[in-house]
Design a protein around this motif. Sequence first.
Motif, mmCIF file in Angstrom:
data_model
loop_
_atom_site.group_PDB
_atom_site.id
_atom_site.type_symbol
_atom_site.label_atom_id
_atom_site.label_comp_id
_atom_site.label_asym_id
_atom_site.label_seq_id
_atom_site.Cartn_x
_atom_site.Cartn_y
_atom_site.Cartn_z
ATOM 1 N N LEU A 1 0.834 -1.198 0.000
ATOM 2 C CA LEU A 1 0.000 0.000 0.000
ATOM 3 C C LEU A 1 0.867 1.245 0.000
ATOM 4 O O LEU A 1 2.001 1.235 0.505
ATOM 5 C CB LEU A 1 -0.906 0.017 1.237
ATOM 6 C CG LEU A 1 -1.925 -1.118 1.357
ATOM 7 C CD1 LEU A 1 -2.631 -1.030 2.705
ATOM 8 C CD2 LEU A 1 -2.929 -1.058 0.225
ATOM 9 N N PRO A 2 0.358 2.352 -0.548
ATOM 10 C CA PRO A 2 1.104 3.614 -0.473
ATOM 11 C C PRO A 2 1.245 4.074 0.972
ATOM 12 O O PRO A 2 0.441 3.719 1.841
ATOM 13 C CB PRO A 2 0.230 4.593 -1.272
ATOM 14 C CG PRO A 2 -0.738 3.748 -2.029
ATOM 15 C CD PRO A 2 -0.921 2.496 -1.254
ATOM 16 N N ALA A 3 2.276 4.866 1.234
ATOM 17 C CA ALA A 3 2.454 5.463 2.553
ATOM 18 C C ALA A 3 1.555 6.686 2.689
ATOM 19 O O ALA A 3 0.998 7.186 1.703
ATOM 20 C CB ALA A 3 3.912 5.840 2.772
ATOM 21 N N ALA A 4 1.442 7.187 3.905
ATOM 22 C CA ALA A 4 0.504 8.275 4.181
ATOM 23 C C ALA A 4 1.033 9.634 3.751
ATOM 24 O O ALA A 4 0.254 10.533 3.432
ATOM 25 C CB ALA A 4 0.159 8.296 5.669
ATOM 26 N N THR A 5 2.341 9.808 3.744
ATOM 27 C CA THR A 5 2.924 11.109 3.416
ATOM 28 C C THR A 5 3.911 10.974 2.268
ATOM 29 O O THR A 5 4.417 9.877 1.980
ATOM 30 C CB THR A 5 3.648 11.712 4.631
ATOM 31 O OG1 THR A 5 4.820 10.918 4.920
ATOM 32 C CG2 THR A 5 2.726 11.761 5.855
ATOM 33 N N LEU A 6 4.211 12.101 1.643
ATOM 34 C CA LEU A 6 5.167 12.087 0.544
ATOM 35 C C LEU A 6 6.549 11.679 1.037
ATOM 36 O O LEU A 6 7.250 10.900 0.372
ATOM 37 C CB LEU A 6 5.217 13.465 -0.114
ATOM 38 C CG LEU A 6 6.101 13.583 -1.363
ATOM 39 C CD1 LEU A 6 5.618 12.634 -2.458
ATOM 40 C CD2 LEU A 6 6.125 15.014 -1.875
ATOM 41 N N ALA A 7 6.951 12.167 2.197
ATOM 42 C CA ALA A 7 8.264 11.809 2.743
ATOM 43 C C ALA A 7 8.369 10.307 2.965
ATOM 44 O O ALA A 7 9.398 9.683 2.656
ATOM 45 C CB ALA A 7 8.512 12.561 4.044
ATOM 46 N N GLU A 8 7.312 9.704 3.484
ATOM 47 C CA GLU A 8 7.323 8.258 3.715
ATOM 48 C C GLU A 8 7.349 7.485 2.401
ATOM 49 O O GLU A 8 8.002 6.433 2.296
ATOM 50 C CB GLU A 8 6.101 7.853 4.538
ATOM 51 C CG GLU A 8 6.153 8.332 5.990
ATOM 52 C CD GLU A 8 4.854 8.072 6.724
ATOM 53 O OE1 GLU A 8 4.928 7.673 7.902
ATOM 54 O OE2 GLU A 8 3.761 8.257 6.114
ATOM 55 N N GLU A 9 6.674 7.991 1.396
ATOM 56 C CA GLU A 9 6.717 7.322 0.089
ATOM 57 C C GLU A 9 8.101 7.444 -0.545
ATOM 58 O O GLU A 9 8.569 6.517 -1.221
ATOM 59 C CB GLU A 9 5.642 7.903 -0.829
ATOM 60 C CG GLU A 9 4.221 7.521 -0.425
ATOM 61 C CD GLU A 9 3.357 7.139 -1.599
ATOM 62 O OE1 GLU A 9 3.347 5.936 -1.935
ATOM 63 O OE2 GLU A 9 2.716 8.038 -2.163
#
Length: 374
Positions: free
Chosen positions: A87-95
């Motif tokens: 699944l995608p992460a919640a924030t851009l930094a985490e992605e």
Amino acid sequence: MSVTIDIAGLPAERIAFAPSPLAELCMALHALSQPAHHPGLASWTAATAAALDPCLADRLLECDFLWRSSFADIFMAFARIPDGTGLPAATLAEELDVLDRLDDETFVTAALEHSWPVHYNEGIGPSPLTDAGARARALEAAAALGPGRLEFSTRLLDDTAAVRAWLRRLIEECEAAFFAEMWRRIEPQQTADVRHKTQVLRRKGLPAVLKEVSAALSVDEAGTRITADKLVNGSTTATDPAVGAGLVFVPTHFGWPHLLVLHAPGWRPVVHYPLGSPELATAPGSVELLQRRMEALAHPMRMMLCRSLARASYTTSELANVHGITPPEVSRHLAVLKKAGLLHTRRQGRYAQHQLDLSIVARIGSDFIEGILR
């Protein structure tokens, strides 16, 4: 033509809906680079482009082929991590942290997709980082597309770590320049859509939710294969044990008319679907139907018949008299037009009156654009 996803044996809980900030940034950058694809976003693209720092705009041009005409899979890195959630992460930094977890070979192959889509066409093969022949083929393909792509590809192969760091900084600058504020506004709407479609999936099943996602998606009666009606051919599986079972649907505010299906070998499949189609009042037909309509109208005699049928209703005999051909010939041409869904036919006594459906004909241009950009 279509892209198919094998879901035989896929547990229902492995089908998920989730927003992805990194995938949405990719679509936003595409809209900025190709505003003609997205007339409904004209105000946003014009204002955002005008406000961009010139240095940032120049750096975006160095790698805009990652999102201009195709969409590099690196923006959905979550689909390639074998031990990840899928699944995608919640924030851009985490992605971006997830993107950093891709090994260099996978990153390079996906980043070179714009000129050398070897992982789609040939599967997983020799890496251009270690194989001289693969490197030569990758650079030859890049050179054919211009010096800019060759320069980027050479940098990527010569110093992968530096390019990866450069790209991460570029994305972070985009976040600071425009994406953070944009994501703050649209993320709640995407989360609401994800929540709604998850409930539809649970309560009504996969066919119902696919209908809500896109008219271009369907599932077979056995529930084992999803088909995306697109002008490309491809196939993938959602149960590859090497990467883990799963199928993810990711919404986008910037995607229409594109419906993207990540179907690279060794990646979990992802369907990136647009939220709404404001430019179209009704859902477009299939690519096959569009082709049938264009072929039906391309014949010189059928074009002449359409000229009459656009003005008034005619019987077969009346059309034969007007155009100097036999009634059986008229009937054959009318059958082609009728099969393409271009005619209205009504009975009047013993006669059938035919007339061209102008609303359908008027939509062909829009359907063509939607079909080739889907």
